[in-house]
Design a protein around this motif. Structure first.
Motif, short mmCIF file in Angstrom:
data_model
loop_
_atom_site.label_atom_id
_atom_site.label_comp_id
_atom_site.label_asym_id
_atom_site.label_seq_id
_atom_site.Cartn_x
_atom_site.Cartn_y
_atom_site.Cartn_z
N THR A 19 89.96 -14.46 82.77
CA THR A 19 90.17 -14.66 84.21
C THR A 19 89.45 -15.92 84.68
O THR A 19 90.02 -16.72 85.43
CB THR A 19 89.67 -13.44 85.01
OG1 THR A 19 90.36 -12.29 84.55
CG2 THR A 19 89.90 -13.60 86.48
N GLN A 63 95.48 -16.39 91.49
CA GLN A 63 95.21 -15.06 92.06
C GLN A 63 95.98 -13.98 91.31
O GLN A 63 95.43 -12.91 91.02
CB GLN A 63 95.60 -15.04 93.54
CG GLN A 63 94.69 -15.85 94.43
CD GLN A 63 95.21 -15.91 95.86
OE1 GLN A 63 96.32 -15.46 96.15
NE2 GLN A 63 94.40 -16.49 96.74
N GLU A 65 94.40 -13.44 87.89
CA GLU A 65 93.13 -12.72 88.03
C GLU A 65 93.38 -11.25 88.36
O GLU A 65 92.74 -10.36 87.78
CB GLU A 65 92.29 -13.36 89.15
CG GLU A 65 90.97 -12.67 89.37
CD GLU A 65 90.17 -13.30 90.50
OE1 GLU A 65 89.05 -12.84 90.71
OE2 GLU A 65 90.67 -14.22 91.17
N GLN A 66 94.32 -11.00 89.24
CA GLN A 66 94.61 -9.62 89.63
C GLN A 66 95.16 -8.81 88.44
O GLN A 66 94.75 -7.67 88.22
CB GLN A 66 95.62 -9.61 90.78
CG GLN A 66 95.83 -8.26 91.39
CD GLN A 66 96.79 -8.33 92.56
OE1 GLN A 66 97.61 -9.24 92.67
NE2 GLN A 66 96.68 -7.36 93.46
N SER A 116 92.34 -8.26 85.71
CA SER A 116 91.22 -7.42 86.11
C SER A 116 91.67 -6.02 86.52
O SER A 116 90.84 -5.16 86.78
CB SER A 116 90.42 -8.07 87.24
OG SER A 116 91.26 -8.26 88.37
N SER A 117 92.97 -5.78 86.53
CA SER A 117 93.47 -4.45 86.90
C SER A 117 93.37 -3.50 85.71
O SER A 117 93.21 -3.91 84.56
CB SER A 117 94.91 -4.54 87.38
OG SER A 117 95.77 -4.77 86.28
#
Length: 103
Positions: A70, A83, A86-87, A90-91
């Motif tokens: 990320t 974004q 990253e989303q 990190s989910s």
């Protein structure tokens, strides 16, 4: 010299030999089953060990994706692409599918 078993009219030597043979076969079958059960137990133990190792590796990979990858994407991407990356990483949806080859 004949032994007394061969001359005894009440003993059927062929039947006794066959009975002995059947008992030996039953013992061999039991020994084979014991060996197979021991091998199955060993394989099951190895499956448990490998599954635990894969679970730990899966956790490491998820943490690596959530943090390191990320951060690298943030440096290389901008705006909504950064974004979204990253989303996703990190989910909880991003989990490697590691399955044990031992069943």
């Amino acid at each position: 010299m004949m032994n007394s078993y061969q001359t005894n009219p009440y003993l059927n030597m062929a039947a006794l030999d066959q009975g002995l043979s059947e008992v030996q076969k039953a013992q061999e079958r039991q020994a084979i089953l014991c060996i197979l059960n021991a091998k199955k137990a060993k394989i099951k133990a190895r499956h448990v060990k490998v599954t635990a190792q894969l679970k730990a590796q899966k956790k490491k990979m998820s943490e690596f994706a959530a943090k390191t990858v990320t951060a690298n994407f943030k440096a290389g991407l901008t705006g909504k692409a950064a974004q979204a990356a990253e989303q996703l990483l990190s989910s909880n949806k991003f989990e490697p599918n590691l399955k044990s080859p031992i069943k």
